[in-house]
Design an enzyme around this catalytic site. Structure first.
Site, PDB file in Angstrom:
ATOM      1  N   GLU A   1       0.809  -1.221   0.000  1.00 31.41           N
ATOM      2  CA  GLU A   1       0.000   0.000   0.000  1.00 31.41           C
ATOM      3  C   GLU A   1       0.841   1.270   0.000  1.00 31.41           C
ATOM      4  O   GLU A   1       0.301   2.370  -0.167  1.00 31.41           O
ATOM      5  CB  GLU A   1      -0.945   0.024   1.209  1.00 31.41           C
TER       6      GLU A   1
ATOM      7  N   ASP B   1      -5.121  -7.365  -2.866  1.00 28.53           N
ATOM      8  CA  ASP B   1      -5.655  -7.820  -1.577  1.00 28.53           C
ATOM      9  C   ASP B   1      -5.620  -9.342  -1.601  1.00 28.53           C
ATOM     10  O   ASP B   1      -6.287  -9.972  -2.411  1.00 28.53           O
ATOM     11  CB  ASP B   1      -7.082  -7.301  -1.412  1.00 28.53           C
TER      12      ASP B   1
ATOM     13  N   GLN C   1      -2.991  -9.913   6.041  1.00 27.01           N
ATOM     14  CA  GLN C   1      -2.911  -8.859   5.036  1.00 27.01           C
ATOM     15  C   GLN C   1      -4.250  -8.228   4.674  1.00 27.01           C
ATOM     16  O   GLN C   1      -4.411  -7.006   4.685  1.00 27.01           O
ATOM     17  CB  GLN C   1      -2.213  -9.408   3.780  1.00 27.01           C
ATOM     18  N   GLU C   2      -5.244  -9.057   4.346  1.00 32.75           N
ATOM     19  CA  GLU C   2      -6.541  -8.486   3.947  1.00 32.75           C
ATOM     20  C   GLU C   2      -7.195  -7.735   5.093  1.00 32.75           C
ATOM     21  O   GLU C   2      -7.699  -6.615   4.924  1.00 32.75           O
ATOM     22  CB  GLU C   2      -7.475  -9.588   3.444  1.00 32.75           C
ATOM     23  N   GLU C   3      -7.210  -8.348   6.270  1.00 36.33           N
ATOM     24  CA  GLU C   3      -7.896  -7.737   7.409  1.00 36.33           C
ATOM     25  C   GLU C   3      -7.256  -6.407   7.799  1.00 36.33           C
ATOM     26  O   GLU C   3      -7.958  -5.433   8.120  1.00 36.33           O
ATOM     27  CB  GLU C   3      -7.901  -8.695   8.592  1.00 36.33           C
TER      28      GLU C   3
ATOM     29  N   TRP D   1       1.109 -13.767  -2.586  1.00 38.22           N
ATOM     30  CA  TRP D   1      -0.341 -14.017  -2.584  1.00 38.22           C
ATOM     31  C   TRP D   1      -0.645 -15.474  -2.232  1.00 38.22           C
ATOM     32  O   TRP D   1      -0.154 -16.395  -2.878  1.00 38.22           O
ATOM     33  CB  TRP D   1      -0.877 -13.680  -3.974  1.00 38.22           C
TER      34      TRP D   1
END
Length: 516
Positions: free
Chosen positions: A257, A267, A284-286, A419
């Site tokens: 980011e 994401d 990562q996503e949260e 990822w």
């Protein structure tokens, strides 16, 4: 008189969303149910009238609101979590400000929700970008003002969204009750820190109403032929691709980011958008959903993703600084987002949610697993305006002269990393190649890859440079990936892909490497 096409009663987008909203449609207008409106008016007058000056009393007020909406009472554990956070975790000064100023302002914002929704649907006159449920295989976009996003997030904070039918529609939970319930008997400080990020967001938006827009797009890579454009490519189609590989830059430190160059930021998603953001998750996503809370609104209307789908979100503002990851995650303070604004009023922050295979084990090395992952990434990375060109690249295997046609306002690469290689157990070497292949086929100009100091990727930059020096196409790299995976599946090699391709600095299948 028959209602006009633009009237609320005639709108299919509103009819789709209405069962999952806390407001009701009467005649041609939206309203709060009377009892709920009275409760919100009391909250809006502040603690001298509402008596809501603590987390414990706030939980009671939210239960009253839920009962007024014919929802069940707030769970005891969620109520305990609200009391724990606002009465124990927050400083007295911050708690006083929260109940004296923020809560009343949030209640006033909710009182405007019916008008905000009516204005939203009025401006989305053709229904093409109106708030609606975007179900599986339903490609489309929802365009929301940041003010409406703030109102919808306040509904989630106050736990006012109906839950009946959400599971059947493959929609994730959206109310914050699970987030607060997870605070109870939880030794991890990260859970409290997640809530601090969200509280900071609500403090910011009640102090100064944001004026931009956020768009949420469901992207679908069709499995069957359509009128124009590419369909879900098979293994052989990838073999035939003549697309040149794009530039690939490797960063051992830094965060996706924080990239200075505009890029589509990946994401590492769960198939249910947001993953564990509103429960106990903190990877990562949260974390991204905590520092850019407007992303959470997508959980209201985005159904879970199938293998041929991705979700792209443009314009979500960042509000918080942080440090750490997982159990070490901490809210550090305010963040002023200085990203420029595009012609649609959105910040030029582009985030794409793509879900990797969960614990793929041997699927790492099977063509079906590789195909699923490369098509998932390709769906996420694709430009909707270039679908016909993609078809030509898959069909024209003998033409290496096809070059990406990228205008100045489309010079948007990919910012990504490992990822699906954390909790999902993916292979970083394979996933880096898959994302490079997908980004190149999607005609992205570059990939910025953050390795997070993963030891298996120590030679990634070296291998990338060798491949680029030799001018490989997407099809040629895909062929080598399939060949490696086939050998790995048969037990003919146990090396990682990078060492297999370039053992001891000598490229696979190149006997004169020492003269290079």
């Amino acid at each position: 008189m028959e209602p006009s096409a633009s009237s609320l009663t005639a709108r299919s987008d509103l009819r789709s969303a209405l069962p999952f909203l806390p407001v009701v449609l009467r005649g041609s207008a939206l309203f709060w149910p009377p009892a709920a409106q009275e409760s919100l008016r009391a909250l809006a007058l502040g603690p001298d009238v509402s008596r809501v000056a603590s987390g414990d009393v706030l939980a009671d007020a939210l239960t009253d609101l839920r009962l007024a909406l014919a929802l069940p009472a707030l769970s005891p554990r969620a109520a305990d979590g609200l009391a724990l956070f606002f009465d124990d975790d927050l400083s007295r000064a911050q708690a006083r400000g929260w109940f004296a100023e923020v809560v009343p302002n949030l209640a006033r914002l909710l009182l405007r929700l019916p008008a905000l929704l009516e204005d939203h649907y009025d401006k989305a006159a053709d229904g093409a970008s109106g708030l609606r449920i975007l179900a599986s295989q339903d490609a489309g976009i929802v365009h929301l003002s940041q003010e409406l996003v703030a109102a919808l997030l306040t509904c989630a904070l106050f736990c006012l969204f109906p839950t009946v039918g959400r599971a059947g529609a493959r929609l994730p939970n959206i109310n914050f009750d699970g987030l607060f319930a997870a605070l109870v008997h939880n030794a991890r400080q990260s859970q409290e820190q997640k809530v601090r990020c969200l509280v900071h967001y609500f403090e910011r938006v009640t102090d100064s109403t944001p004026t931009g827009f956020v768009s949420f797009e469901r992207k679908v890579l069709p499995r069957h032929a359509v009128f124009s454009g590419v369909t879900y490519p098979d293994v052989n189609a990838w073999m035939k691709s003549s697309a040149p590989l794009c530039q690939f830059r490797v960063f051992s430190s830094g965060f996706i980011e924080d990239a200075e160059q505009e890029a589509l930021e990946v994401d590492f998603a769960n198939k249910y958008l947001g993953g564990g953001a509103l429960s106990r998750g903190c990877v990562q996503e949260e974390i991204r959903f905590m520092i850019n809370p407007e992303l959470i609104v997508g959980m209201l209307f985005m159904a879970s993703m199938d293998d041929n789908e991705a979700i792209e979100i443009v314009g979500a503002e960042r509000f918080s600084q942080y440090m750490g990851y997982g159990s070490s995650f901490r809210f550090v303070g305010d963040y002023i987002d200085s990203k420029p604004i595009d012609s649609m009023g959105r910040r030029r922050t582009r985030i794409v949610a793509i879900d990797a295979l969960d614990c793929p084990t041997r699927l790492h090395y099977e063509s079906s697993g590789l195909l699923r992952e490369v098509n998932k990434a390709f769906c996420g990375f694709s430009y909707q305006s270039k679908l016909q060109m993609y078809t030509k690249l898959f069909e024209d295997s003998n033409n290496k002269d096809i070059s990406p046609r990228i205008s100045s306002d489309e010079y948007i690469g990919i910012s990504t990393g490992n990822w699906g290689c954390g909790a999902f157990g993916g292979n970083p070497e394979i996933k880096s190649m898959i994302q490079w292949i997908a980004a190149s086929q999607a005609l992205r100009p570059f990939v910025n890859y953050y390795t997070f100091e993963n030891a298996s990727l120590e030679r990634l930059g070296e291998v990338i440079q060798w491949i680029l020096h030799h001018g490989w196409t997407v099809g040629e790299l895909w062929h080598m990936l399939i060949e490696y995976s086939s050998q790995r599946s048969r037990g003919e090699t146990f090396k990682g892909f990078l060492a297999w391709l370039l053992p001891n600095g000598c490229p696979k299948n190149e006997v004169d490497c020492m003269s290079e």
